[in-house]
Design an enzyme around this catalytic site. Structure first.
Site, PDB file in Angstrom:
ATOM      1  CG  ASP A  88       0.844  -8.653   4.338  1.00 46.43           C
ATOM      2  OD1 ASP A  88       0.131  -9.491   5.155  1.00 46.43           O
ATOM      3  OD2 ASP A  88       0.728  -8.150   3.328  1.00 46.43           O
ATOM      4  CG  ASP A 108       0.652  -5.364   0.489  1.00 46.98           C
ATOM      5  OD1 ASP A 108      -0.030  -5.428  -0.353  1.00 46.98           O
ATOM      6  OD2 ASP A 108       0.771  -5.963   1.629  1.00 46.98           O
ATOM      7  CB  ILE A 109      -2.635  -1.606   0.886  1.00 48.18           C
ATOM      8  CG1 ILE A 109      -2.158  -0.478  -0.190  1.00 48.18           C
ATOM      9  CG2 ILE A 109      -4.001  -1.165   1.680  1.00 48.18           C
ATOM     10  CD1 ILE A 109      -3.367  -0.040  -1.225  1.00 48.18           C
ATOM     11  CG  ASP A 110      -5.562  -4.931   2.236  1.00 40.71           C
ATOM     12  OD1 ASP A 110      -6.454  -4.725   2.830  1.00 40.71           O
ATOM     13  OD2 ASP A 110      -5.472  -4.717   0.730  1.00 40.71           O
TER      14      ASP A 110
END
Length: 266
Positions: free
Chosen positions: A200, A22-24
């Site tokens: 997250d 995942d990124i953000d």
């Protein structure tokens, strides 16, 4: 302040494995507006090294569009599943399987923009997915969620509402990170590898469940409550430090990765 669940910090993976990110909130700290985040050269270098060490078995699994991911991480164009798996790039620098915006979702976006768009709420139109970000106006999260939930009755079947840490999203039922991870694992570059997934938010739980089913490693960053993940890292800084340790271990030669002489083409 939320306490982290009593879960272990992940050990460094061994043997043939694949990395899904995942990124953000995982690689980048959240910002009030999705376009406000910045990717530094150190992160780009880390990802490029990990992708090389893993013989290409690394992919972003994100709610962002792949176009937005490419803009953030340019010149890197890594494998990616965007819009929770509604978009895919299955090879490095390869073509993108994109998804368009249905007319009913466009109309709903305009309605919500008319009510909330001037109140520090950001309405993000991502093809068939509509995201309402309330990080800069948390007092409006309840109203944003109400508007999206009410719209379900007017839309065709096949949509769901997903509440996040600081916003709410409306998306097709087939937008699922777990399905995106499974699709990559069927590709030659990923086949036979143990999946490791870092995320997250609530949108990552489906991915954790999928990874757990095949004895992978599920890692949630800064969880705020119950999670399907079996490991936890305290924040973005700790996640980057863990990835850095993985990269360094691989550079030091203590690794179970594929022999470089047997690398596959992208």
């Amino acid at each position: 302040m939320s306490l982290l669940p009593k879960l272990p910090v992940p050990e460094l993976p061994t043997g043939p494995w694949a990395l899904f990110l995942d990124i953000d909130g995982t690689l980048l700290e959240h910002a009030a507006h999705p376009d406000a985040v910045v990717v530094g050269d150190e992160l780009r270098t880390l990802l490029a090294r990990l992708e090389l060490q893993l013989d290409g078995a690394l992919a972003f699994i994100t709610g962002r569009s792949i176009a937005a991911v490419d803009h953030l991480f340019q010149p890197l164009r890594l494998r990616a599943a965007g819009l929770y798996g509604l978009e895919h790039r299955l090879t490095r620098d390869g073509p993108v399987e994109a998804a368009g915006e249905p007319a009913d979702i466009a109309a709903l976006a305009e309605e919500i923009e008319a009510e909330l768009g001037s109140s520090d709420v950001y309405i993000e139109r991502k093809g068939p997915i509509l995201a309402v970000h309330t990080r800069a106006a948390p007092q409006l999260l309840q109203r944003a969620t109400q508007l999206v939930e009410q719209a379900l009755g007017r839309l065709p079947t096949g949509y769901r509402v997903l509440a996040g840490n600081a916003g709410v999203e409306l998306m097709p039922l087939d937008a699922a990170k777990g399905a995106a991870i499974r699709r990559f694992l069927d590709l030659p570059a990923f086949e036979g590898r143990r999946p490791v997934f870092l995320g997250d938010d609530t949108s990552d739980e489906n991915g954790f469940e999928a990874v757990n089913e095949i004895d992978g490693m599920s890692i949630r960053i800064k969880p705020h409550g119950p999670t399907a993940a079996r490991h936890v890292l305290a924040d973005v800084g700790e996640a980057l430090a863990w990835l850095g340790a993985v990269c360094k271990r691989n550079l030091d030669g203590s690794t179970g990765l594929v022999d470089p002489s047997h690398r596959r083409s992208p």
